[in-house]
Design a protein around this motif. Structure first.
Motif, PDB file in Angstrom:
ATOM      1  N   TYR A 270      48.448  10.374 -25.590  1.00 40.59           N
ATOM      2  CA  TYR A 270      49.235  11.619 -26.504  1.00 40.59           C
ATOM      3  C   TYR A 270      50.615  10.986 -26.549  1.00 40.59           C
ATOM      4  CZ  TYR A 270      45.351  14.848 -26.444  1.00 40.59           C
ATOM      5  OH  TYR A 270      44.232  15.581 -26.319  1.00 40.59           O
ATOM      6  N   LEU A 273      50.462   8.883 -29.331  1.00 42.43           N
ATOM      7  CA  LEU A 273      50.711   9.704 -30.729  1.00 42.43           C
ATOM      8  C   LEU A 273      52.112   9.841 -31.056  1.00 42.43           C
ATOM      9  CD1 LEU A 273      49.002  11.158 -32.887  1.00 42.43           C
ATOM     10  CD2 LEU A 273      48.912  13.067 -31.343  1.00 42.43           C
ATOM     11  N   ALA A 276      53.429   6.998 -32.767  1.00 41.57           N
ATOM     12  CA  ALA A 276      52.964   6.514 -34.055  1.00 41.57           C
ATOM     13  C   ALA A 276      53.613   7.593 -34.916  1.00 41.57           C
ATOM     14  CB  ALA A 276      51.410   6.920 -33.902  1.00 41.57           C
ATOM     15  N   ILE A 372      47.063   6.389 -36.533  1.00 41.73           N
ATOM     16  CA  ILE A 372      46.983   7.816 -35.992  1.00 41.73           C
ATOM     17  C   ILE A 372      45.747   8.060 -36.307  1.00 41.73           C
ATOM     18  CG2 ILE A 372      47.550  10.212 -36.747  1.00 41.73           C
ATOM     19  CD1 ILE A 372      50.152   9.182 -37.698  1.00 41.73           C
ATOM     20  N   ILE A 375      43.857   6.745 -33.163  1.00 43.39           N
ATOM     21  CA  ILE A 375      44.294   7.655 -31.852  1.00 43.39           C
ATOM     22  C   ILE A 375      43.632   8.873 -31.981  1.00 43.39           C
ATOM     23  CG2 ILE A 375      46.162   8.840 -31.007  1.00 43.39           C
ATOM     24  CD1 ILE A 375      48.216   6.925 -32.061  1.00 43.39           C
ATOM     25  N   ILE A 376      43.202   9.645 -33.224  1.00 43.97           N
ATOM     26  CA  ILE A 376      42.517  10.773 -33.085  1.00 43.97           C
ATOM     27  C   ILE A 376      40.968  10.484 -32.591  1.00 43.97           C
ATOM     28  CG2 ILE A 376      41.338  12.451 -34.619  1.00 43.97           C
ATOM     29  CD1 ILE A 376      43.879  12.328 -36.361  1.00 43.97           C
ATOM     30  N   SER A 383      39.518  10.325 -24.238  1.00 39.50           N
ATOM     31  CA  SER A 383      40.779  10.961 -23.489  1.00 39.50           C
ATOM     32  C   SER A 383      40.359  11.520 -22.231  1.00 39.50           C
ATOM     33  CB  SER A 383      41.471  11.604 -24.417  1.00 39.50           C
ATOM     34  OG  SER A 383      40.545  12.984 -24.782  1.00 39.50           O
TER      35      SER A 383
END
Length: 387
Positions: A270, A273, A276, A372, A375-376, A383
């Motif tokens: 996070y 994120l 980014a 992004i 990352i998702i 995670s």
């Protein structure tokens, strides 16, 4: 401060001072002194980055095999300095490209090797790695400011930045020779190096993280390489180019010292994120502005990305790979980052020749959207498993 802590701090300061004297002004040198076009400059950076894909992981593997990253660092520093001398006075494009390919192939190993040495030392001695990187960022800023001033004052010495860069790399090698080898040898706890390396390359979680880090590092390094041309396009000069790196790097100084502390409260991914999203906002603003002050201000996103994506990413890598392949893990990341740098740089050079510098911001915007998205994907699959 312990003697060895002071010594490794000096290594980083001298290394990054040398890098700060070189990178902000190389594009100007290629364009204004050697009179290369945007496409030639794009090809120049692209070819140099591609070779790093092989060279940096190779040096990392060698460092792991001989269990002595500092010896490999000294070799790379001295070898790079030897190629930098003719780079400062030769002019034909293909000769200069060939020289720079060798320079970048060797020199690019210095930061991951230094990071490996520093991370090992700081882990063993409970030293503050973030503080060391913060001081090195300050050295980078100071070098860009001083070099920018010198190049404006002594206009006839356009290669001066290359000589400053060369001297400081050699000085960093001198202090590296005095550094104790603190390599963490965990080989006794694993099967063999080849099996561990294969396992590393099959680690999907690690590969996804280095894709995120590599794309982020690649896009900000390309934008950094071309920021000097953006400033000149808006009517600036070498002095302003030097000042611009204050805005690029100062957030590194602020956040490097304590960014890892954020991971105790917020998951690594996070924080990445957040970096980014800051990067995405930067490209939107740059696309619509013709103001040098605004360009300088939003350049601070560079340091935020370095802190919240790259440094946080390093800490995450340490959690998901075994210690005896950490040099290889860092070097593979660097190699991948250079693949992305090569591709983005080549496309950016073509865009500059055919549509102007503003078109590159659209390229950077699309790249950041991919970051992004990656990352998702990580949040969905990994995670909870990591933290």
């Amino acid at each position: 401060m312990k003697k060895q802590t002071l010594n490794i701090t000096i290594i980083f300061i001298t290394l990054f001072f040398g890098l700060g004297a070189f990178f902000p002004f190389n594009s100007i040198y290629l364009q204004d002194t050697l009179h290369y076009s945007g496409s030639q400059i794009g090809l120049f950076y692209s070819l140099a980055a591609l070779v790093v894909v092989i060279s940096v992981p190779l040096f990392g593997i060698i460092a792991d095999k001989i269990r002595n990253p500092k010896l490999v660092y000294i070799f790379c520093a001295i070898a790079a300095s030897l190629f930098l001398i003719p780079f400062s006075f030769l002019k034909p494009f293909y000769i200069i490209v060939t020289l720079y390919v060798f320079i970048n192939a060797i020199r690019s190993a210095l930061i991951p090797l230094a990071d490996t040495i520093a991370l090992d030392y700081c882990a063993q001695e409970n030293a503050n790695y973030g503080m060391i990187r913060s001081l090195s960022s300050l050295a980078f800023i100071l070098a860009s400011l001083i070099t920018g001033y010198l190049l404006e004052r002594f206009e006839d010495y356009s290669a001066l930045f290359i000589y400053i860069h060369t001297v400081l790399i050699v000085v960093s090698a001198f202090f590296m020779a005095k550094q104790k080898n603190t390599y963490q040898d965990n080989n006794a706890n694993s099967s063999n190096f080849k099996d561990d390396l294969i396992s590393l390359l099959q680690n999907k979680q690690y590969l996804l993280i280095i894709i995120i880090m590599g794309l982020s590092y690649g896009v900000i390094q390309v934008s950094q390489a071309y920021i000097s041309l953006s400033i000149l396009d808006l009517g600036g000069n070498s002095n302003i180019v030097g000042i611009s790196f204050f805005f690029l790097v100062i957030p590194e100084v602020i956040f490097f010292t304590f960014v890892i502390k954020f991971t105790k409260k917020v998951q690594h991914i996070y924080l990445m994120l957040f970096g980014a999203l800051c990067l995405l906002l930067r490209w939107i603003i740059l696309y619509y502005t013709n103001s040098i002050p605004i360009l300088l201000f939003v350049s601070s996103a560079h340091g935020i990305v370095m802190a919240f994506i790259v440094i946080v990413g390093f800490d995450l890598i340490k959690k998901i790979v075994k210690g005896n392949v950490i040099s290889s893990a860092m070097s593979i990341y660097t190699g991948l980052a250079n693949i992305f740098f090569s591709i983005i740089s080549f496309i950016a050079g073509y865009i500059i020749d055919n549509g102007g510098i503003d078109g590159t911001y659209l390229l950077y915007f699309v790249t950041t959207l991919i970051i992004i998205f990656a990352i998702i994907i990580y949040v969905i699959f990994y995670s909870r498993r990591t933290e």
